[in-house]
Scaffold this motif. Structure first.
Motif, PDB file in Angstrom:
ATOM      1  N   LEU A 119       0.856  -1.108   0.176  1.00  0.00           N
ATOM      2  CA  LEU A 119      -0.053  -0.060  -0.005  1.00  0.00           C
ATOM      3  C   LEU A 119       1.050   1.326   0.056  1.00  0.00           C
ATOM      4  CD1 LEU A 119      -2.571  -1.093   2.445  1.00  0.00           C
ATOM      5  CD2 LEU A 119      -2.981  -1.192  -0.089  1.00  0.00           C
ATOM      6  N   ALA A 120       2.133   1.266   0.772  1.00  0.00           N
ATOM      7  CA  ALA A 120       3.096   2.271   0.802  1.00  0.00           C
ATOM      8  C   ALA A 120       3.517   2.464  -0.705  1.00  0.00           C
ATOM      9  CB  ALA A 120       4.108   2.207   1.651  1.00  0.00           C
ATOM     10  N   ARG A 121       3.685   1.460  -1.342  1.00  0.00           N
ATOM     11  CA  ARG A 121       4.212   1.864  -2.628  1.00  0.00           C
ATOM     12  C   ARG A 121       3.250   2.213  -3.593  1.00  0.00           C
ATOM     13  NH1 ARG A 121       8.905  -1.090  -4.056  1.00  0.00           N
ATOM     14  NH2 ARG A 121       9.892  -2.475  -2.603  1.00  0.00           N
ATOM     15  N   ILE A 122       1.979   1.981  -3.452  1.00  0.00           N
ATOM     16  CA  ILE A 122       0.945   2.516  -4.232  1.00  0.00           C
ATOM     17  C   ILE A 122       0.919   4.073  -3.878  1.00  0.00           C
ATOM     18  CG2 ILE A 122      -1.450   2.671  -4.798  1.00  0.00           C
ATOM     19  CD1 ILE A 122      -1.613  -0.502  -4.554  1.00  0.00           C
ATOM     20  N   TYR A 123       0.788   4.396  -2.704  1.00  0.00           N
ATOM     21  CA  TYR A 123       0.617   5.649  -2.040  1.00  0.00           C
ATOM     22  C   TYR A 123       1.781   6.518  -2.760  1.00  0.00           C
ATOM     23  CZ  TYR A 123       0.927   9.702   1.133  1.00  0.00           C
ATOM     24  OH  TYR A 123       1.218  10.768   1.614  1.00  0.00           O
ATOM     25  N   SER A 130       0.853   2.571 -13.474  1.00  0.00           N
ATOM     26  CA  SER A 130       2.000   1.989 -14.057  1.00  0.00           C
ATOM     27  C   SER A 130       2.553   0.922 -13.193  1.00  0.00           C
ATOM     28  CB  SER A 130       2.997   3.066 -14.483  1.00  0.00           C
ATOM     29  OG  SER A 130       2.537   3.821 -15.635  1.00  0.00           O
ATOM     30  N   TYR A 131       2.816   1.389 -11.842  1.00  0.00           N
ATOM     31  CA  TYR A 131       3.345   0.437 -10.668  1.00  0.00           C
ATOM     32  C   TYR A 131       2.527  -0.780 -10.560  1.00  0.00           C
ATOM     33  CZ  TYR A 131       4.173  -1.686  -6.196  1.00  0.00           C
ATOM     34  OH  TYR A 131       4.190  -2.411  -5.287  1.00  0.00           O
ATOM     35  N   VAL A 132       0.957  -0.628 -10.461  1.00  0.00           N
ATOM     36  CA  VAL A 132       0.345  -1.710 -10.050  1.00  0.00           C
ATOM     37  C   VAL A 132       0.253  -2.650 -11.084  1.00  0.00           C
ATOM     38  CG1 VAL A 132      -2.225  -2.288  -9.901  1.00  0.00           C
ATOM     39  CG2 VAL A 132      -1.250  -0.441  -8.617  1.00  0.00           C
ATOM     40  N   PHE A 133       0.279  -2.212 -12.377  1.00  0.00           N
ATOM     41  CA  PHE A 133       0.268  -3.216 -13.564  1.00  0.00           C
ATOM     42  C   PHE A 133       1.781  -3.494 -13.854  1.00  0.00           C
ATOM     43  CE2 PHE A 133      -3.950  -1.154 -13.456  1.00  0.00           C
ATOM     44  CZ  PHE A 133      -4.768  -2.449 -13.678  1.00  0.00           C
ATOM     45  N   GLY A 189       5.012  -4.851  -9.727  1.00  0.00           N
ATOM     46  CA  GLY A 189       3.660  -4.687  -8.852  1.00  0.00           C
ATOM     47  C   GLY A 189       2.664  -5.932  -8.698  1.00  0.00           C
ATOM     48  N   VAL A 190       2.697  -6.463 -10.079  1.00  0.00           N
ATOM     49  CA  VAL A 190       1.981  -7.646  -9.943  1.00  0.00           C
ATOM     50  C   VAL A 190       2.545  -8.799  -8.986  1.00  0.00           C
ATOM     51  CG1 VAL A 190       0.953  -9.779 -11.344  1.00  0.00           C
ATOM     52  CG2 VAL A 190       1.193  -7.536 -12.146  1.00  0.00           C
ATOM     53  N   VAL A 191       3.870  -8.845  -9.007  1.00  0.00           N
ATOM     54  CA  VAL A 191       4.582  -9.757  -7.886  1.00  0.00           C
ATOM     55  C   VAL A 191       4.270  -9.439  -6.480  1.00  0.00           C
ATOM     56  CG1 VAL A 191       6.983 -10.653  -7.111  1.00  0.00           C
ATOM     57  CG2 VAL A 191       6.380 -10.578  -9.827  1.00  0.00           C
ATOM     58  N   ASP A 192       4.433  -8.081  -6.268  1.00  0.00           N
ATOM     59  CA  ASP A 192       4.129  -7.665  -5.040  1.00  0.00           C
ATOM     60  C   ASP A 192       2.876  -8.166  -4.525  1.00  0.00           C
ATOM     61  OD1 ASP A 192       6.542  -6.617  -4.962  1.00  0.00           O
ATOM     62  OD2 ASP A 192       6.022  -4.550  -5.184  1.00  0.00           O
ATOM     63  N   PHE A 193       1.908  -7.769  -5.287  1.00  0.00           N
ATOM     64  CA  PHE A 193       0.369  -8.322  -5.078  1.00  0.00           C
ATOM     65  C   PHE A 193       0.141  -9.805  -4.888  1.00  0.00           C
ATOM     66  CE2 PHE A 193      -3.724  -9.487  -6.531  1.00  0.00           C
ATOM     67  CZ  PHE A 193      -4.780  -9.000  -5.487  1.00  0.00           C
ATOM     68  N   LEU A 194       0.734 -10.580  -5.725  1.00  0.00           N
ATOM     69  CA  LEU A 194       0.867 -11.826  -5.675  1.00  0.00           C
ATOM     70  C   LEU A 194       1.611 -12.311  -4.338  1.00  0.00           C
ATOM     71  CD1 LEU A 194       1.349 -13.187  -8.951  1.00  0.00           C
ATOM     72  CD2 LEU A 194      -0.837 -12.923  -7.972  1.00  0.00           C
ATOM     73  N   ALA A 195       2.443 -11.617  -3.782  1.00  0.00           N
ATOM     74  CA  ALA A 195       2.976 -12.014  -2.780  1.00  0.00           C
ATOM     75  C   ALA A 195       2.192 -12.040  -1.209  1.00  0.00           C
ATOM     76  CB  ALA A 195       4.260 -11.247  -2.218  1.00  0.00           C
ATOM     77  N   ILE A 196       1.153 -11.336  -1.326  1.00  0.00           N
ATOM     78  CA  ILE A 196       0.372 -11.121  -0.076  1.00  0.00           C
ATOM     79  C   ILE A 196      -1.182 -11.795  -0.321  1.00  0.00           C
ATOM     80  CG2 ILE A 196       1.342  -9.027   0.760  1.00  0.00           C
ATOM     81  CD1 ILE A 196      -1.038  -7.405  -0.698  1.00  0.00           C
ATOM     82  N   LEU A 197      -1.238 -12.283  -1.551  1.00  0.00           N
ATOM     83  CA  LEU A 197      -2.551 -12.699  -1.888  1.00  0.00           C
ATOM     84  C   LEU A 197      -3.022 -14.162  -1.494  1.00  0.00           C
ATOM     85  CD1 LEU A 197      -5.417 -12.275  -3.620  1.00  0.00           C
ATOM     86  CD2 LEU A 197      -4.185 -13.331  -5.559  1.00  0.00           C
ATOM     87  N   PRO A 198      -1.773 -15.049  -1.382  1.00  0.00           N
ATOM     88  CA  PRO A 198      -2.227 -16.171  -0.852  1.00  0.00           C
ATOM     89  C   PRO A 198      -2.554 -16.478   0.661  1.00  0.00           C
ATOM     90  CG  PRO A 198      -0.066 -16.419  -2.240  1.00  0.00           C
ATOM     91  CD  PRO A 198      -0.644 -15.113  -1.913  1.00  0.00           C
ATOM     92  N   SER A 199      -2.195 -15.339   1.449  1.00  0.00           N
ATOM     93  CA  SER A 199      -2.588 -15.761   2.851  1.00  0.00           C
ATOM     94  C   SER A 199      -4.147 -15.200   3.140  1.00  0.00           C
ATOM     95  CB  SER A 199      -1.795 -14.600   3.527  1.00  0.00           C
ATOM     96  OG  SER A 199      -0.430 -14.866   3.876  1.00  0.00           O
ATOM     97  N   TYR A 200      -4.310 -14.248   2.227  1.00  0.00           N
ATOM     98  CA  TYR A 200      -6.011 -14.105   2.224  1.00  0.00           C
ATOM     99  C   TYR A 200      -6.914 -15.171   1.799  1.00  0.00           C
ATOM    100  CZ  TYR A 200      -4.215  -9.397   3.742  1.00  0.00           C
ATOM    101  OH  TYR A 200      -3.674  -8.553   4.338  1.00  0.00           O
TER     102      TYR A 200
END
Length: 277
Positions: free
Chosen positions: A72-76, A83-86, A90-101
């Motif tokens: 979230l800090a990276r997005i902020y 550009s970062y999110v996609f 950015g995708v790897v950072d998102f996938l890194a936290i997705l499995p826990s949820y």
């Protein structure tokens, strides 16, 4: 719009690699990623999970919360949030936290957290190794240029596996483990690739003769893909040398990392390899 205040400072720390704070942040981040991945590996050992399951669970959610705040800090503080999110990172950072949820819904999804290991690729930026990625690009281009020949080769191998698998099904039959043609094809693939699990073996003299022929064919063709890729790699290397042309004497044939012309000593200008479509 230029960054100011807290966003600017966060951007320099999180995305910057030239500042001491940015380098320190990346080193700490990579160390944390390695520790979290190590915990996932240890948690998959049943005896360790029985003894330290609660600790693993607590630490995992601690790291998940940490990486979530970081994402979230990276997005902020990103200059261009979209550009970062996609982007790849950015995708790897998102996938890194997705499995826990996802684990809250799907059992076993926590083991997908080994995806976090991809985030270690940031070490290329920290250690200034990005220039070596050109060598990786060279290999990727070689594989892409050889794709048709590789496809023809594997298609031929598949045909051979189907033929030999069908023959072994007829010769050996279900009583010797060749219960179907797909099972026999599986045996042929295992034999040709010299893996040899040993779960299915021929028992008749004719079947053993066919198996011997299959093994010899495997040894004969196993080096073919390597030769195809090697030839294409040599071609790509030669093409890159031709692109490195001296603007003073006009002669080509320089190595990609050459700084000066080997003929006249003139400083070479940077060039970008051109990929063939």
């Amino acid at each position: 719009m230029p960054l100011t205040g807290a966003r600017k400072w966060l951007n320099e720390v999180i995305f910057g690699t030239d500042t001491p704070a940015g380098k320190y942040f990346d080193v700490v981040l990579i160390s944390t990623i390695l520790v979290s991945v190590g915990l996932v590996l240890l948690a998959s050992v049943e005896s360790w999970w029985v003894r330290y399951g609660e600790i693993f669970f607590t630490l995992e959610w601690f790291f998940t919360g940490l990486f979530t705040v970081e994402y979230l800090a990276r997005i902020y503080c990103a200059r261009d949030r979209r550009s970062y999110v996609f982007s790849f990172y950015g995708v790897v950072d998102f996938l890194a936290i997705l499995p826990s949820y996802l684990a809250l819904i799907f059992t076993g999804a926590t083991y997908l957290m080994v995806i976090r290991l991809l985030r270690v690729l940031r070490i290329f930026r920290v250690l200034k190794l990005v220039r070596y990625l050109s060598d990786a690009n060279l290999l990727v281009r070689s594989l892409w240029q050889a794709r048709r020949r590789i496809l023809v080769f594997y298609s031929s191998v598949l045909v051979i596996c189907i033929i030999f698998g069908s023959i072994m099904f007829i010769v050996e039959g279900p009583k010797h483990g060749f219960t179907s043609i797909p099972t026999s094809i599986y045996w042929t693939i295992v034999t040709i690739t010299t893996v040899g699990f040993g779960d299915i073996t021929p028992h008749t003299p004719l079947g053993q003769t066919i198996a011997s022929m299959t093994m010899l064919i495997g040894y004969s063709i196993i080096a073919v893909p390597t030769g195809i890729v090697t030839a294409e790699l040599a071609h790509e290397l030669g093409r890159e040398k031709q692109l490195a042309r001296c603007h003073n004497c006009g002669r080509a044939g320089h190595d990609a990392n050459a700084e000066y012309c080997k003929h006249c000593g003139y400083k070479l200008e940077d060039f970008e390899p051109v990929t063939e479509e």
